[in-house]
Enzyme design. Structure first.
Site, PDB file in Angstrom:
ATOM      1  N   LYS A  60    -104.557  30.729 -19.482  1.00  0.00           N
ATOM      2  CA  LYS A  60    -104.669  30.349 -20.898  1.00  0.00           C
ATOM      3  C   LYS A  60    -104.157  31.449 -21.824  1.00  0.00           C
ATOM      4  CE  LYS A  60    -109.538  31.714 -21.261  1.00  0.00           C
ATOM      5  NZ  LYS A  60    -110.912  31.253 -21.442  1.00  0.00           N
ATOM      6  N   HIS A  67    -108.045  39.626 -19.002  1.00  0.00           N
ATOM      7  CA  HIS A  67    -109.088  40.616 -19.249  1.00  0.00           C
ATOM      8  C   HIS A  67    -109.003  41.837 -18.325  1.00  0.00           C
ATOM      9  CE1 HIS A  67    -112.865  42.399 -19.965  1.00  0.00           C
ATOM     10  NE2 HIS A  67    -113.231  42.201 -18.723  1.00  0.00           N
ATOM     11  N   ALA A  71    -109.887  47.087 -17.644  1.00  0.00           N
ATOM     12  CA  ALA A  71    -110.664  47.930 -16.720  1.00  0.00           C
ATOM     13  C   ALA A  71    -110.236  49.380 -16.925  1.00  0.00           C
ATOM     14  CB  ALA A  71    -110.444  47.499 -15.278  1.00  0.00           C
ATOM     15  N   GLY A  74    -111.935  53.082 -12.703  1.00  0.00           N
ATOM     16  CA  GLY A  74    -111.392  53.292 -11.370  1.00  0.00           C
ATOM     17  C   GLY A  74    -111.803  52.209 -10.394  1.00  0.00           C
ATOM     18  N   HIS A 257    -123.826  47.410 -18.803  1.00  0.00           N
ATOM     19  CA  HIS A 257    -123.288  48.764 -18.696  1.00  0.00           C
ATOM     20  C   HIS A 257    -123.995  49.637 -19.729  1.00  0.00           C
ATOM     21  CE1 HIS A 257    -120.405  52.045 -18.706  1.00  0.00           C
ATOM     22  NE2 HIS A 257    -119.773  51.499 -17.680  1.00  0.00           N
ATOM     23  N   ARG A 273    -119.080  59.834 -18.047  1.00  0.00           N
ATOM     24  CA  ARG A 273    -120.222  60.551 -17.461  1.00  0.00           C
ATOM     25  C   ARG A 273    -119.824  61.156 -16.123  1.00  0.00           C
ATOM     26  NH1 ARG A 273    -123.763  56.084 -16.877  1.00  0.00           N
ATOM     27  NH2 ARG A 273    -122.149  54.809 -17.832  1.00  0.00           N
ATOM     28  N   GLU A 394    -114.021  37.800 -10.251  1.00  0.00           N
ATOM     29  CA  GLU A 394    -115.352  37.821 -10.864  1.00  0.00           C
ATOM     30  C   GLU A 394    -115.972  36.431 -10.975  1.00  0.00           C
ATOM     31  OE1 GLU A 394    -115.562  40.452 -14.250  1.00  0.00           O
ATOM     32  OE2 GLU A 394    -117.491  39.592 -14.829  1.00  0.00           O
TER      33      GLU A 394
HETATM   34  C1  FAD Z   1    -114.088  46.755 -20.286  1.00  0.00           C
HETATM   35  C2  FAD Z   1    -114.202  46.579 -18.801  1.00  0.00           C
HETATM   36  C3  FAD Z   1    -113.889  47.630 -17.950  1.00  0.00           C
HETATM   37  C4  FAD Z   1    -113.978  47.475 -16.574  1.00  0.00           C
HETATM   38  N1  FAD Z   1    -113.673  48.532 -15.765  1.00  0.00           N
HETATM   39  C5  FAD Z   1    -113.739  48.378 -14.424  1.00  0.00           C
HETATM   40  C6  FAD Z   1    -113.429  49.454 -13.559  1.00  0.00           C
HETATM   41  O1  FAD Z   1    -113.121  50.549 -13.991  1.00  0.00           O
HETATM   42  N2  FAD Z   1    -113.485  49.241 -12.228  1.00  0.00           N
HETATM   43  C7  FAD Z   1    -113.816  48.017 -11.701  1.00  0.00           C
HETATM   44  O2  FAD Z   1    -113.834  47.875 -10.468  1.00  0.00           O
HETATM   45  N3  FAD Z   1    -114.118  46.977 -12.505  1.00  0.00           N
HETATM   46  C8  FAD Z   1    -114.089  47.132 -13.843  1.00  0.00           C
HETATM   47  N4  FAD Z   1    -114.412  46.081 -14.659  1.00  0.00           N
HETATM   48  C9  FAD Z   1    -114.612  44.764 -14.055  1.00  0.00           C
HETATM   49  C10 FAD Z   1    -113.245  44.160 -13.679  1.00  0.00           C
HETATM   50  O3  FAD Z   1    -112.276  44.604 -14.588  1.00  0.00           O
HETATM   51  C11 FAD Z   1    -113.266  42.638 -13.704  1.00  0.00           C
HETATM   52  O4  FAD Z   1    -114.336  42.162 -12.937  1.00  0.00           O
HETATM   53  C12 FAD Z   1    -111.954  42.083 -13.126  1.00  0.00           C
HETATM   54  O5  FAD Z   1    -110.837  42.636 -13.778  1.00  0.00           O
HETATM   55  C13 FAD Z   1    -111.924  40.576 -13.237  1.00  0.00           C
HETATM   56  O6  FAD Z   1    -110.684  40.133 -12.735  1.00  0.00           O
HETATM   57  P1  FAD Z   1    -110.415  38.597 -12.517  1.00  0.00           P
HETATM   58  O7  FAD Z   1    -109.016  38.477 -12.023  1.00  0.00           O
HETATM   59  O8  FAD Z   1    -111.492  37.996 -11.701  1.00  0.00           O
HETATM   60  O9  FAD Z   1    -110.552  37.936 -13.970  1.00  0.00           O
HETATM   61  P2  FAD Z   1    -109.804  38.210 -15.409  1.00  0.00           P
HETATM   62  O10 FAD Z   1    -108.997  39.442 -15.427  1.00  0.00           O
HETATM   63  O11 FAD Z   1    -110.889  38.047 -16.422  1.00  0.00           O
HETATM   64  O12 FAD Z   1    -108.798  37.030 -15.498  1.00  0.00           O
HETATM   65  C14 FAD Z   1    -109.204  35.713 -15.746  1.00  0.00           C
HETATM   66  C15 FAD Z   1    -107.961  34.876 -15.873  1.00  0.00           C
HETATM   67  O13 FAD Z   1    -108.346  33.512 -15.925  1.00  0.00           O
HETATM   68  C16 FAD Z   1    -107.643  32.871 -16.967  1.00  0.00           C
HETATM   69  N5  FAD Z   1    -108.445  31.720 -17.399  1.00  0.00           N
HETATM   70  C17 FAD Z   1    -109.771  31.662 -17.666  1.00  0.00           C
HETATM   71  N6  FAD Z   1    -110.141  30.413 -17.997  1.00  0.00           N
HETATM   72  C18 FAD Z   1    -109.006  29.665 -17.941  1.00  0.00           C
HETATM   73  C19 FAD Z   1    -108.714  28.297 -18.186  1.00  0.00           C
HETATM   74  N7  FAD Z   1    -109.663  27.427 -18.563  1.00  0.00           N
HETATM   75  N8  FAD Z   1    -107.438  27.881 -18.036  1.00  0.00           N
HETATM   76  C20 FAD Z   1    -106.451  28.742 -17.676  1.00  0.00           C
HETATM   77  N9  FAD Z   1    -106.674  30.044 -17.430  1.00  0.00           N
HETATM   78  C21 FAD Z   1    -107.933  30.489 -17.561  1.00  0.00           C
HETATM   79  C22 FAD Z   1    -107.451  33.946 -18.021  1.00  0.00           C
HETATM   80  O14 FAD Z   1    -106.372  33.620 -18.854  1.00  0.00           O
HETATM   81  C23 FAD Z   1    -107.151  35.148 -17.133  1.00  0.00           C
HETATM   82  O15 FAD Z   1    -105.785  35.160 -16.793  1.00  0.00           O
HETATM   83  C24 FAD Z   1    -114.375  46.230 -16.034  1.00  0.00           C
HETATM   84  C25 FAD Z   1    -114.718  45.187 -16.885  1.00  0.00           C
HETATM   85  C26 FAD Z   1    -114.677  45.372 -18.256  1.00  0.00           C
HETATM   86  C27 FAD Z   1    -115.179  44.269 -19.128  1.00  0.00           C
END
Ligand code: FAD
Length: 396
Positions: A60, A67, A71, A74, A257, A273, A394
């Site tokens: 989307k 998102h 991250a 690390g 967090h 930290r 996630e």
């Molecule tokens: C600020 C922050 C920092 C972080 N830092 C770390 C870190 O240092 N180390 C670590 O291990 N983890 C970290 N995390 C956690 C980690 O980044 C996330 O758990 C991980 O990136 C999630 O990846 P994902 O591919 O599952 O989902 P996302 O990256 O959230 O991707 C979701 C995808 O789904 C798509 N999508 C959603 N709904 C729809 C829909 N209805 N139709 C079409 N597309 C859709 C979105 O467009 C997106 O492309 C952090 C999280 C946050 C919030």
């Protein structure tokens, strides 16, 4: 005033127009809903396995707005067993950090396989930060018994996403449908058949046929108002799965967090930290010594967050100008050059969103919604209860 007849007419016209616009787009072998780290990594794995299958990555948002780019700190992996770290201690730390509630087989598999992923990313061009001896840099994170968060300054997600997106370009059979919004799964009660989606640029409603689906729609932390997540992190993927009859599991396990910066809630990485930052109460005390004397500020996140809430509830917090309570994160003693080198994004976030230079002043922080441990129920390979549908990342 609109009469009932007129309302019915408008509704019927809307249905006609919607139905006329509903067209079948081309058919794919594999649909991947989501272009974050999970979706991109799955696309590469499938494309490598078979160059003949047609893969669509549907998102989307534009790929690099997923998102995952935010991250910071690390990715945990045991890389230096010869220096004392062990896979067993990574497994143990992970399970202990979950208060022994995690699926232990899954934790074990993750810890055993992740080192290879770190090197795989390296071979695809990931610019990991380096130690003085040239090896991949690793830092301390909460709950670890060894410094094992492989880092890339404090922008690990951005660089991992860039590396995977670049790698996807090598495969002719991966097609990106960016700014397409998935709305539902089509199935016959037994098998997956396809999805429905809206192309956002035109508003056109499509059915997209597929033989298999990987749901990789990420977490849904935007259900909380104080959150580190992107505005796009809403529960659509969970909802799509639930409406198709899949079970959602452990949804009450939401990670808070310890350090979201006020007033935005943007994350100040645990790496801050890990590099030596302190948490202080209003008496200037490093209060974590009363809650986790051994690990102090690097105790698991739930322990640090609960300690902060206790301090605030018992009157040892600070009053932020927005009216909420907070604690102070002190990075001043780390010095300007270390902050610029290893915590550059944190410095930029503090300056831009709170007007504070972390080498000069303390930061106002409080616990913030950060990660969803629960999600779509899968087996250890990511298969859901509906034949032909997997979930990864996630959302799982
Ligand atoms: C600020 C922050 C920092 C972080 N830092 C770390 C870190 O240092 N180390 C670590 O291990 N983890 C970290 N995390 C956690 C980690 O980044 C996330 O758990 C991980 O990136 C999630 O990846 P994902 O591919 O599952 O989902 P996302 O990256 O959230 O991707 C979701 C995808 O789904 C798509 N999508 C959603 N709904 C729809 C829909 N209805 N139709 C079409 N597309 C859709 C979105 O467009 C997106 O492309 C952090 C999280 C946050 C919030």
């Amino acid at each position: 005033l609109i009469s009932g007849d007129l309302l019915e007419y408008i509704f019927n016209r809307f249905l006609e127009v919607s139905c006329l616009k509903m067209v079948n787009s081309s058919e794919y072998d594999l649909l991947i809903l989501g272009s974050g780290l999970a979706g991109l990594r799955a696309a590469i794995a499938a494309a490598k396995k078979n160059s003949k299958i047609k893969i669509a990555v549907i998102s989307k948002v534009q790929v690099m707005r997923s998102h995952s780019v935010s991250a910071e700190g690390g990715t945990a992996a045991v890389l230096f067993e010869e220096e004392g770290d062990t896979i067993e201690s990574h497994i143990y730390d992970t399970i202990k950090g979950s208060d022994f509630l995690a699926d232990q087989d899954v934790a074990e598999r993750l810890c055993r396989e992740i080192p290879q992923e770190i090197y795989q990313l390296e071979h695809w061009g990931m610019p990991w930060s380096r130690r003085k001896d040239g090896k991949i840099g690793q830092r301390m994170f909460g709950g670890y018994s060894y410094a094992r968060a492989s880092y890339a300054s404090d922008k690990v997600g951005f660089y991992e996403m860039q590396t995977l997106y670049d790698t996807c370009q090598k495969f002719d059979n991966i097609e990106f449908l960016n700014e397409w919004y998935g709305t539902a799964i089509i199935h016959d009660g037994q098998r997956f058949l396809g999805i429905t989606a809206i192309e956002l640029s035109s508003g056109t409603f499509y059915t997209i046929k597929g033989k298999a689906l990987i749901i990789a729609t990420g977490g849904a932390g935007r259900i909380y108002s104080y959150s580190t997540y992107a505005l796009s992190s809403t529960p659509d993927g969970l909802d799509i799965a639930y409406r198709a009859g899949m079970a959602l599991k452990d949804m009450e396990f939401v990670q808070f967090h310890p350090t979201g910066i006020l007033p935005s809630g943007i994350l100040i990485t645990e790496g801050a930290r890990g590099e030596g930052g302190y948490l202080l109460n209003k008496n200037g005390e490093r209060f974590m010594k009363r809650y986790a004397a051994g690990k102090m500020e690097l105790a698991p996140r739930d322990i640090v967050s609960r300690a902060m809430m206790t301090e605030m509830n018992e009157g040892r917090g600070f009053d932020h100008e927005t009216g909420v309570k907070c604690m102070k994160l002190d990075l001043r003693h780390l010095g300007d050059s270390l902050i610029k080198e290893k915590l550059g994004a944190i410095r930029e976030i503090s300056l831009k969103f709170s007007g504070i230079d972390p080498s000069q002043e303390t930061l106002d922080v409080r616990p913030v919604c950060h990660y969803m441990m629960g999600g779509i129920h899968t087996d250890i390979d990511g298969a859901t209860e509906l034949q032909g549908v997997w979930a990864a990342g996630e959302v799982a």
